[in-house]
Design a protein around this motif. Structure first.
Motif, mmCIF file in Angstrom:
data_model
loop_
_atom_site.group_PDB
_atom_site.id
_atom_site.type_symbol
_atom_site.label_atom_id
_atom_site.label_comp_id
_atom_site.label_asym_id
_atom_site.label_seq_id
_atom_site.Cartn_x
_atom_site.Cartn_y
_atom_site.Cartn_z
ATOM 1 N N LEU A 90 0.826 -1.208 0.000
ATOM 2 C CA LEU A 90 0.000 0.000 0.000
ATOM 3 C C LEU A 90 0.865 1.265 0.000
ATOM 4 C CD1 LEU A 90 -2.799 1.337 0.228
ATOM 5 C CD2 LEU A 90 -2.589 1.127 2.713
ATOM 6 N N LEU A 91 1.970 1.224 0.735
ATOM 7 C CA LEU A 91 2.839 2.402 0.785
ATOM 8 C C LEU A 91 3.462 2.684 -0.577
ATOM 9 C CD1 LEU A 91 4.667 1.970 4.234
ATOM 10 C CD2 LEU A 91 2.850 3.573 3.627
ATOM 11 N N GLU A 92 3.785 1.649 -1.322
ATOM 12 C CA GLU A 92 4.360 1.850 -2.660
ATOM 13 C C GLU A 92 3.346 2.507 -3.582
ATOM 14 O OE1 GLU A 92 6.923 -0.818 -5.794
ATOM 15 O OE2 GLU A 92 4.956 -1.566 -5.136
ATOM 16 N N ARG A 93 2.109 2.022 -3.558
ATOM 17 C CA ARG A 93 1.073 2.617 -4.404
ATOM 18 C C ARG A 93 0.753 4.035 -3.957
ATOM 19 N NH1 ARG A 93 -3.649 0.706 -4.039
ATOM 20 N NH2 ARG A 93 -3.452 -0.595 -2.176
ATOM 21 N N ARG A 94 0.803 4.252 -2.649
ATOM 22 C CA ARG A 94 0.548 5.603 -2.138
ATOM 23 C C ARG A 94 1.623 6.576 -2.628
ATOM 24 N NH1 ARG A 94 -2.098 7.354 2.688
ATOM 25 N NH2 ARG A 94 -1.441 9.449 3.295
ATOM 26 N N LEU A 97 1.135 7.356 -6.359
ATOM 27 C CA LEU A 97 0.047 8.296 -6.623
ATOM 28 C C LEU A 97 0.437 9.721 -6.233
ATOM 29 C CD1 LEU A 97 -2.809 8.699 -7.607
ATOM 30 C CD2 LEU A 97 -3.637 8.155 -5.314
ATOM 31 N N GLU A 98 1.102 9.877 -5.087
ATOM 32 C CA GLU A 98 1.541 11.217 -4.676
ATOM 33 C C GLU A 98 2.564 11.784 -5.663
ATOM 34 O OE1 GLU A 98 3.007 10.598 -0.767
ATOM 35 O OE2 GLU A 98 1.028 10.779 0.204
ATOM 36 N N GLU A 99 3.462 10.952 -6.133
ATOM 37 C CA GLU A 99 4.465 11.411 -7.104
ATOM 38 C C GLU A 99 3.804 11.800 -8.424
ATOM 39 O OE1 GLU A 99 8.514 12.247 -8.057
ATOM 40 O OE2 GLU A 99 7.362 11.984 -6.219
ATOM 41 N N ARG A 100 2.785 11.057 -8.817
ATOM 42 C CA ARG A 100 2.057 11.396 -10.041
ATOM 43 C C ARG A 100 1.360 12.747 -9.895
ATOM 44 N NH1 ARG A 100 -1.932 6.999 -12.557
ATOM 45 N NH2 ARG A 100 0.116 5.994 -12.755
ATOM 46 N N LEU A 117 4.897 2.537 -11.720
ATOM 47 C CA LEU A 117 4.224 1.767 -10.690
ATOM 48 C C LEU A 117 2.723 1.754 -10.939
ATOM 49 C CD1 LEU A 117 6.144 3.000 -7.523
ATOM 50 C CD2 LEU A 117 6.476 0.871 -8.762
ATOM 51 N N SER A 118 2.067 0.653 -10.611
ATOM 52 C CA SER A 118 0.628 0.539 -10.823
ATOM 53 C C SER A 118 -0.121 1.237 -9.694
ATOM 54 C CB SER A 118 0.215 -0.938 -10.866
ATOM 55 O OG SER A 118 0.579 -1.565 -9.657
ATOM 56 N N ALA A 131 -6.846 7.115 -4.185
ATOM 57 C CA ALA A 131 -6.942 8.522 -4.577
ATOM 58 C C ALA A 131 -7.972 9.256 -3.731
ATOM 59 C CB ALA A 131 -7.293 8.628 -6.061
ATOM 60 N N ASP A 132 -9.109 8.576 -3.455
ATOM 61 C CA ASP A 132 -10.129 9.206 -2.613
ATOM 62 C C ASP A 132 -9.633 9.395 -1.184
ATOM 63 O OD1 ASP A 132 -11.829 9.284 -4.762
ATOM 64 O OD2 ASP A 132 -12.827 7.385 -4.263
#
Length: 290
Positions: A90-94, A97-100, A117-118, A131-132
């Motif tokens: 979860l931290l990787e996806r988080r 998303l923040e970097e995007r 990253l997905s 994202a929400d």
């Protein structure tokens, strides 16, 4: 040789004994009037509230800093996520998303992210998407206050919170029809230095509730004028005002309503509208344009 030196030293001692001792004449180094005996010496304080906000950037400055931010992000080395996050966590996806979001803020919404990253739009468990969740957390963060204070909207010239980007100066009003607005000032007393008189008069006219720092013991300027025939003070025909710079650190002006009837914290340009033209010409170069 030694005998000659001894004889010379004895002669010098004999001469010094014949010299009369100097008489010390006491004199007063503090003056309350000028040498002509007809001019009153006055000390005044230019009390300043320094800017509390950084200046608003000009459009060119904003464009320059945006360009520097994009350039720094473009040439920076991407973070090795596999060294800091567990793959698929979860931290990787988080972080992805923040970097995007940061890259889109820097390069625009149409920018294609460089990190592969997905980022799942919806949660597999049917709950809120990542994202929400980030958007909800961002709404809970404390937002910065607006740069324009309520005192600016209400034009409250007595508030120290107004004009946060500018230097403000304390102007007081005397109970008279002409030359009413001026900086706090007053005559000096015996055995009192000019900077001490400036601070004393400031407290007498504006109250003891201000924490004030007088910058130095040397005046930053002076101004001379003649008293009107019906407004002489102690039979003086003229006055010479010496101005001292000061900074307010805390507190607020609270005049007694007798010697001072009103006060205002004003910028340099606003002061010109309050004071007489001859007073403005004397003090304008002592004030900051910012």
């Amino acid at each position: 040789m030694l005998l000659e030196l001894f004889q010379l030293s004895q002669r010098s001692l004999t001469r010094q004994k014949g010299i009369p001792r100097r008489t010390l004449v006491p004199f007063n180094t503090f003056a309350t009037i000028a040498n002509d005996g007809n001019t009153r010496i006055v000390a005044a304080t230019i009390l300043n509230r320094a800017p509390i906000l950084t200046p608003t950037l000009e459009p060119f400055e904003e464009a320059y800093y945006d360009y520097q931010a994009r350039l720094a992000r473009a040439i920076s080395t991407p973070l090795p996520t596999d060294a800091y996050f567990k793959p698929g966590s979860l931290l990787e996806r988080r972080y992805a998303l923040e970097e995007r979001q940061r890259e889109k803020a820097a390069f625009g919404q149409d920018f294609t992210p460089t990190i592969g990253l997905s980022v799942e739009e919806t949660d597999k468990s049917g709950g809120k998407s990542l994202a929400d969740q980030l958007e909800e957390e961002a709404s809970l963060e404390e937002k910065p206050m607006p740069r324009r204070h309520r005192a600016d909207e209400e034009n409250d010239v007595k508030s120290l919170d107004r004009a946060g980007e500018r230097n403000l100066y304390l102007l007081v009003k005397k109970p008279r029809k002409t030359n009413a607005w001026q900086f706090p000032q007053g005559g000096i007393e015996r055995e009192e230095a000019l900077h001490q008189a400036a601070l004393r008069e400031l407290k007498e006219e504006c109250g003891p509730n201000m924490d004030v720092w007088i910058v130095g013991r040397q005046p930053v300027g002076h101004y001379g004028y003649a008293y009107p025939k019906d407004g002489k003070i102690e039979n003086f025909d003229n006055a010479k005002v010496y101005f001292f710079k000061g900074h307010i650190l805390a507190g607020q002006c609270k005049p007694d309503g007798k010697e001072i009837t009103d006060f205002a914290w004003l910028t340099k340009q606003e002061i010109q509208k309050y004071v007489e033209p001859h007073y403005w010409e004397a003090v304008k170069d002592m004030l900051s344009d910012s």
